[in-house]
Design a protein around this motif. Structure first.
Motif, PDB file in Angstrom:
ATOM      1  N   ILE A   1      -3.744  -4.792  -5.182  1.00  0.00           N
ATOM      2  CA  ILE A   1      -2.656  -5.497  -4.492  1.00  0.00           C
ATOM      3  C   ILE A   1      -2.968  -6.981  -4.410  1.00  0.00           C
ATOM      4  O   ILE A   1      -2.100  -7.834  -4.666  1.00  0.00           O
ATOM      5  CB  ILE A   1      -2.435  -4.889  -3.088  1.00  0.00           C
ATOM      6  CG1 ILE A   1      -1.820  -3.499  -3.219  1.00  0.00           C
ATOM      7  CG2 ILE A   1      -1.534  -5.798  -2.243  1.00  0.00           C
ATOM      8  CD1 ILE A   1      -1.838  -2.698  -1.931  1.00  0.00           C
ATOM      9  N   ARG A   2      -4.234  -7.325  -4.074  1.00  0.00           N
ATOM     10  CA  ARG A   2      -4.611  -8.746  -4.003  1.00  0.00           C
ATOM     11  C   ARG A   2      -4.488  -9.409  -5.367  1.00  0.00           C
ATOM     12  O   ARG A   2      -3.979 -10.522  -5.495  1.00  0.00           O
ATOM     13  CB  ARG A   2      -6.037  -8.885  -3.474  1.00  0.00           C
ATOM     14  CG  ARG A   2      -6.209  -8.587  -1.989  1.00  0.00           C
ATOM     15  CD  ARG A   2      -7.553  -9.081  -1.504  1.00  0.00           C
ATOM     16  NE  ARG A   2      -8.664  -8.471  -2.214  1.00  0.00           N
ATOM     17  CZ  ARG A   2      -9.225  -7.301  -1.884  1.00  0.00           C
ATOM     18  NH1 ARG A   2      -8.768  -6.631  -0.829  1.00  0.00           N
ATOM     19  NH2 ARG A   2     -10.230  -6.810  -2.584  1.00  0.00           N
ATOM     20  N   GLU A   3      -4.954  -8.727  -6.409  1.00  0.00           N
ATOM     21  CA  GLU A   3      -4.950  -9.322  -7.738  1.00  0.00           C
ATOM     22  C   GLU A   3      -3.535  -9.496  -8.295  1.00  0.00           C
ATOM     23  O   GLU A   3      -3.275 -10.409  -9.103  1.00  0.00           O
ATOM     24  CB  GLU A   3      -5.787  -8.470  -8.685  1.00  0.00           C
ATOM     25  CG  GLU A   3      -7.283  -8.570  -8.379  1.00  0.00           C
ATOM     26  CD  GLU A   3      -8.095  -7.488  -9.077  1.00  0.00           C
ATOM     27  OE1 GLU A   3      -7.495  -6.673  -9.810  1.00  0.00           O
ATOM     28  OE2 GLU A   3      -9.321  -7.437  -8.869  1.00  0.00           O
TER      29      GLU A   3
ATOM     30  N   ASP B   1       0.838  -1.206   0.000  1.00  0.00           N
ATOM     31  CA  ASP B   1       0.000   0.000   0.000  1.00  0.00           C
ATOM     32  C   ASP B   1       0.870   1.251   0.000  1.00  0.00           C
ATOM     33  O   ASP B   1       0.600   2.202  -0.746  1.00  0.00           O
ATOM     34  CB  ASP B   1      -0.907  -0.023   1.234  1.00  0.00           C
ATOM     35  CG  ASP B   1      -1.964   1.070   1.172  1.00  0.00           C
ATOM     36  OD1 ASP B   1      -2.869   0.961   0.306  1.00  0.00           O
ATOM     37  OD2 ASP B   1      -1.866   2.029   1.959  1.00  0.00           O
ATOM     38  N   ALA B   2       1.930   1.243   0.808  1.00  0.00           N
ATOM     39  CA  ALA B   2       2.819   2.397   0.849  1.00  0.00           C
ATOM     40  C   ALA B   2       3.499   2.602  -0.502  1.00  0.00           C
ATOM     41  O   ALA B   2       3.678   3.743  -0.958  1.00  0.00           O
ATOM     42  CB  ALA B   2       3.869   2.205   1.947  1.00  0.00           C
ATOM     43  N   TYR B   3       3.863   1.502  -1.169  1.00  0.00           N
ATOM     44  CA  TYR B   3       4.513   1.606  -2.474  1.00  0.00           C
ATOM     45  C   TYR B   3       3.588   2.273  -3.493  1.00  0.00           C
ATOM     46  O   TYR B   3       3.984   3.208  -4.199  1.00  0.00           O
ATOM     47  CB  TYR B   3       4.932   0.224  -2.970  1.00  0.00           C
ATOM     48  CG  TYR B   3       5.489   0.261  -4.371  1.00  0.00           C
ATOM     49  CD1 TYR B   3       6.804   0.648  -4.610  1.00  0.00           C
ATOM     50  CD2 TYR B   3       4.700  -0.060  -5.473  1.00  0.00           C
ATOM     51  CE1 TYR B   3       7.319   0.710  -5.880  1.00  0.00           C
ATOM     52  CE2 TYR B   3       5.209  -0.006  -6.761  1.00  0.00           C
ATOM     53  CZ  TYR B   3       6.525   0.377  -6.958  1.00  0.00           C
ATOM     54  OH  TYR B   3       7.013   0.448  -8.230  1.00  0.00           O
TER      55      TYR B   3
ATOM     56  N   ASP C   1      -9.896   1.219  -1.322  1.00  0.00           N
ATOM     57  CA  ASP C   1     -10.477  -0.083  -1.666  1.00  0.00           C
ATOM     58  C   ASP C   1      -9.916  -0.592  -2.990  1.00  0.00           C
ATOM     59  O   ASP C   1      -9.622  -1.790  -3.138  1.00  0.00           O
ATOM     60  CB  ASP C   1     -12.003   0.028  -1.750  1.00  0.00           C
ATOM     61  CG  ASP C   1     -12.635   0.311  -0.392  1.00  0.00           C
ATOM     62  OD1 ASP C   1     -12.010  -0.057   0.628  1.00  0.00           O
ATOM     63  OD2 ASP C   1     -13.728   0.914  -0.353  1.00  0.00           O
ATOM     64  N   GLN C   2      -9.783   0.311  -3.971  1.00  0.00           N
ATOM     65  CA  GLN C   2      -9.226  -0.105  -5.264  1.00  0.00           C
ATOM     66  C   GLN C   2      -7.749  -0.483  -5.129  1.00  0.00           C
ATOM     67  O   GLN C   2      -7.283  -1.426  -5.763  1.00  0.00           O
ATOM     68  CB  GLN C   2      -9.393   1.030  -6.287  1.00  0.00           C
ATOM     69  CG  GLN C   2     -10.824   1.292  -6.706  1.00  0.00           C
ATOM     70  CD  GLN C   2     -11.404   0.127  -7.482  1.00  0.00           C
ATOM     71  OE1 GLN C   2     -10.691  -0.641  -8.128  1.00  0.00           O
ATOM     72  NE2 GLN C   2     -12.734  -0.025  -7.411  1.00  0.00           N
TER      73      GLN C   2
ATOM     74  N   ALA D   1       5.476  -7.204 -10.184  1.00  0.00           N
ATOM     75  CA  ALA D   1       4.200  -6.931 -10.850  1.00  0.00           C
ATOM     76  C   ALA D   1       3.670  -5.565 -10.453  1.00  0.00           C
ATOM     77  O   ALA D   1       3.130  -4.819 -11.287  1.00  0.00           O
ATOM     78  CB  ALA D   1       3.191  -8.024 -10.507  1.00  0.00           C
ATOM     79  N   LEU D   2       3.785  -5.208  -9.177  1.00  0.00           N
ATOM     80  CA  LEU D   2       3.335  -3.883  -8.739  1.00  0.00           C
ATOM     81  C   LEU D   2       4.145  -2.781  -9.411  1.00  0.00           C
ATOM     82  O   LEU D   2       3.587  -1.742  -9.796  1.00  0.00           O
ATOM     83  CB  LEU D   2       3.464  -3.779  -7.217  1.00  0.00           C
ATOM     84  CG  LEU D   2       2.407  -4.555  -6.413  1.00  0.00           C
ATOM     85  CD1 LEU D   2       2.857  -4.724  -4.965  1.00  0.00           C
ATOM     86  CD2 LEU D   2       1.065  -3.841  -6.473  1.00  0.00           C
TER      87      LEU D   2
END
Length: 882
Positions: A313-315, A292-294, A307-308, A322-323
């Protein structure tokens, strides 16, 4: 006028500084510690006071070592960790100078000025630490690394970072390396450890930077670096990035030594470096908080919806790679997480993505993200540019690809086949495509890197290759075309003379291409790509003859498997392998190998095939090099009759056989006959090839040489002067044949009675050979030998001996102990010792030389007789004391 700083005062000043940093323990306390030690150390407080005042120094180096290393240094490091303390070698050297100073003049009569503050050696960094990724996250695992490295009382000499691909192991190791560098580690070595060759090359480069060895004998230099790491007082950090197999590091693991730290990154959980007692650190996916911080740091307002963010992140499975790719795409296209998630959902169902059973989940994610990024990047003008670029990168070395590979003519043709508009593929257009791939985080593109401008993650490489291979109906054909194009591009990029690390990088890329492209490097016409031969030959040309033998042995096994034992290229690998053995110093072994090859070529190709005739030529030459000059001349006489019948009198191979026959007649003792044969041969060559053909010039060279050998040194000198003017006009000043002609002219000037002129000419030639060929080329080493010889004849025998000693050290490193040139230098050095008055030493040196020559050359080689004669002469001189 200020008195100079004395060694006694320097020793005292450093001792005072160390004593203060250790908390200034009393002389009585130190004396008690010395008495308790077993065995006890001779120490008293009065002497200690004298040492600190600069009136005396300890009588024993053992006392110095105990006082500094066992007593004061540990206290200083505990009480004042940042204190700069000279290493043991400094204390030893300064103590030795101080003792000598006191022996000469007694106690210093006057106070001396303070010594300058001691400074550690400057930072030496070898290899490129990967740059910090955009929005790099300081992860919890990084803190764990630091805690282990600074653990309570236990020295951690090795840490192993293990985890799946794309997890961020390399970035963590790079951050650790930068921190260590900032904290004062003096030597930082970053090793791309995906292959054994890469490790050896990196260690060799480190040895060169540290002044331990020269680069061309990589195995020797690598060993020198490991020996240094096991004994140095300098703090060092070695990062072995992406270790893939235990065998790649066999015999190459760094030592378990308190001055050094090793960090290993690997996907293997079972890696256990012997003797290093490693601390294993599991590198996992991003945590929710880290991911999330990234995204928030990288995307700003594009990641405003929590939420998005969480859903994306989950997907993407919390996978850092990948992120990073997804974030790069979103920034480039100015879209938010929700929009990107819609794109991602469609791509996960695309036909181009491999089925779930074909890839691990993290690799499926990368494939999907790759497809989104490459589709968008490919829309920029010129359309279709980035896809063929990344395809070429996908089959080469992930740790570094030269830009020149992508700008080669072959690569441009391959790229052009994908473009709608391909009129102008200038370098700046290729550069534009590489920068575009960099912006989308599909590659790392560093224009300033030395020959490793393009790096790419292995997961992205795999996604690219599998996307191409999955094309309906013709995916395998497209992949075969890619493999051949990449091989052509490497071959086109290869320099004719390897002067820097470009050769080793191209070899690493060829190895990677063999692993990824496999059988595509063997065409439908059953031919192996020539880049495989070029890579193996490159090892020999760069001063690694043993490695060249290993490479050609492996290539021969591959050709046997793919083409069969009787295929012309399989037989060609045996030819190259035999030649490598000869150049590595085993002429008898080379002759035996050529004899075996000839038997098979006669059976498979027949007696009149050009390859069969070439092998007979090589067999005759190596027989001569092994000591049988008369046999070589007889073999060439038989061969000449055959090539005249098969090829005719004017064929280049026929002319070459005439030349070899004449040369070996001379080597067999008929110098006048050799000169006459070359004179007759020159007439025919002028008629067939003309005056400016390289072969014609070479025959003029041989004719001049054998005139000199037949006794006409002045005529040889005049002939070489005329020839030099012609080769300068035809070939230019830097051509190898021009340099050889200058060498021959210098030698015959000396033989004609002008040794000083010969020495001066060789000195000038050495400058040019160093510039054109480099310091470790065999011809450069040979020029150093000739320069030493003629300096001796010109009246400088002492300088000659020193020059031969330096030359022998380099020849042992570059050529090995059994190379003919190494043996020749040992002969020259032994003679110099005798001429300088060491008669017994000269006899002993010739006796050792004779033993090695008998083993290497055999009892019938002409040099054996020469060495026996020299040995007898110096033994007799030593007995008489003359």
């Amino acid at each position: 006028m200020t008195d100079p700083v004395s060694a006694v005062e320097v020793f005292a000043q450093r001792l005072r500084e160390l004593h203060q940093a250790a908390g200034a323990p009393t002389g009585e306390a130190i004396q008690v510690r010395a008495a308790r030690r077993r065995p006890a150390v001779r120490f008293n407080k009065s002497s200690f006071s004298e040492w600190r005042r600069g009136r005396r120094v300890p009588a024993s180096l053992d006392t110095v070592h105990w006082l500094v290393e066992e007593c004061l240094r540990p206290l200083a490091q505990q009480k004042n960790p940042g204190t700069l303390i000279p290493p043991p070698v400094w204390w030893r050297d300064t103590w030795t100078k101080a003792r000598a100073e006191l022996d000469v003049g007694g106690r210093p009569p006057v106070p001396h000025p303070p010594a300058p503050a001691w400074q550690p050696a400057p930072l030496v960094q070898v290899g490129q630490i990967p740059p910090e990724a955009d929005s790099f996250q300081r992860r919890a695992v990084a803190d764990r690394l630091d805690r282990q490295a600074q653990g309570s009382g236990t020295v951690v000499v090795c840490q192993v970072l293990t985890g799946t691909g794309g997890i961020g192991k390399t970035q963590l190791a790079a951050a650790y390396a930068r921190t260590a560098r900032d904290r004062g580690v003096q030597v930082v070595v970053w090793v791309i450890a995906a292959s054994r060759a890469g490790v050896v090359d990196a260690y060799a480069n480190a040895a060169v930077r540290l002044g331990l060895a020269d680069r061309d004998d990589a195995d020797h230099a690598a060993r020198a670096f490991l020996d240094w790491a096991a004994t140095t007082d300098q703090r060092w950090l070695l990062v072995l990035d992406d270790v893939q197999a235990h065998g790649d590091l066999r015999g190459l693991w760094p030592p378990a030594f308190p001055a050094g730290t090793t960090v290993v990154t690997t996907r293997r959980r079972d890696l256990a470096p012997p003797g290093l007692r490693p601390r294993v650190v599991e590198v996992d996916l991003f945590t929710d908080q880290e991911a999330d911080a990234y995204l928030r740091d990288r995307l700003g307002d594009l990641a405003a919806d929590p939420d998005q963010r969480a859903a994306l992140i989950r997907e993407l499975g919390h996978l850092p790679l990948a992120l990073a790719q997804a974030a790069a795409y979103m920034v480039q296209q100015d879209i938010d997480c929700a929009h990107y998630r819609r794109l991602l959902a469609g791509k996960l169902l695309a036909d181009t993505v491999p089925e779930a059973g074909d890839l691990a989940e993290d690799q499926r994610i990368v494939s999907a993200v790759w497809e989104i990024s490459i589709d968008r990047a490919d829309q920029d003008r010129p359309q279709g540019l980035v896809r063929p670029l990344i395809q070429l990168a996908s089959v080469l070395d992930p740790n570094g690809i030269p830009t020149a590979v992508f700008t080669s003519t072959t690569a441009r043709d391959y790229i052009a086949s994908y473009l709608l508009e391909s009129d102008d593929l200038a370098d700046q257009v290729i550069d534009q495509g590489l920068r575009l791939l960099h912006r989308y985080s599909l590659i790392n593109y560093d224009r300033d890197a030395a020959h490793r401008q393009v790096r790419i993650h292995q997961l992205i490489q795999r996604a690219t290759r599998e996307n191409l291979q999955s094309k309906p109906d013709h995916g395998s054909a497209l992949f075969a075309e890619l493999g051949q194009s990449a091989a052509d591009a490497l071959l086109e990029t290869w320099p004719p003379i390897e002067r820097d690390e470009l050769g080793q990088i191209l070899r690493a890329n060829t190895t990677a291409l063999q692993q990824t492209a496999g059988t595509t490097l063997f065409t439908a016409e059953d031919r192996a790509h020539l880049v495989l031969f070029r890579a193996a030959t490159s090892l020999g040309e760069s001063g690694q003859p043993i490695a060249a033998i290993t490479a050609y042995t492996s290539l021969h096994a591959t050709c046997q498997q793919q083409l069969g034992p009787d295929h012309p290229q399989t037989l060609a690998t045996r030819n190259n392998l035999a030649s490598c053995r000869g150049r590595a110093g085993d002429p008898a072994g080379a002759a035996a190998a050529f004899q075996e090859l000839l038997t098979d070529q006669l059976r498979v190709l027949g007696p009149d095939h050009p390859d069969t005739l070439t092998t007979r030529n090589n067999l005759a030459s190596w027989r001569g090099e092994a000591g049988n000059a008369a046999g070589a001349a007889a073999a060439f006489e038989e061969l000449l009759a055959e090539v005249l019948r098969v090829l005719g009198p004017n064929h280049p191979n026929t002319l070459n056989t005439r030349s070899n026959l004449a040369m070996w007649r001379g080597q067999a003792g008929d110098a006048a006959g050799a000169a006459a044969a070359f004179e007759e041969h020159l007439t025919e060559t002028l008629r067939v090839l003309g005056p400016d053909h390289p072969d014609t010039l070479n025959i003029r060279n041989n004719l001049a040489m054998w005139r000199g050998e037949a006794g006409d040194a002045a005529g040889a000198t005049a002939a070489f002067e005329e020839l030099l003017a012609e080769v300068l006009r035809v070939l230019g000043p830097n051509h190898p044949n021009t340099l050889n002609t200058r060498s021959n002219l210098a030698m015959w000037r000396g033989e004609a009675g002008d040794p000083a002129g010969a020495a001066a000419a060789f000195e000038e030639l050495l400058v040019d050979r160093l510039r054109v060929l480099g310091p470790d080329h065999p011809q450069t080493l040979n020029t150093r030998n000739n320069l030493a010889v003629w300096r001796g004849w010109a009246g400088n025998p002492a300088g000659t001996a020193a020059a031969f000693e330096e030359l022998l050290t380099d020849q042992l490193r570059v050529l090995g102990p059994d190379h003919p040139d190494t043996l020749t230098t040992r002969n020259n050095l032994a003679a110099c010792r005798g001429q300088a008055g060491d008669l017994t030493g000269a006899a002993a040196a010739f006796e050792e030389l004779l033993t090695d020559q008998l083993r290497v050359l055999g009892p019938d080689h002409p040099r054996i007789l020469t060495t026996r004669t020299n040995l007898a002469y110096w033994r007799k001189a030593a007995e008489k004391g003359e």
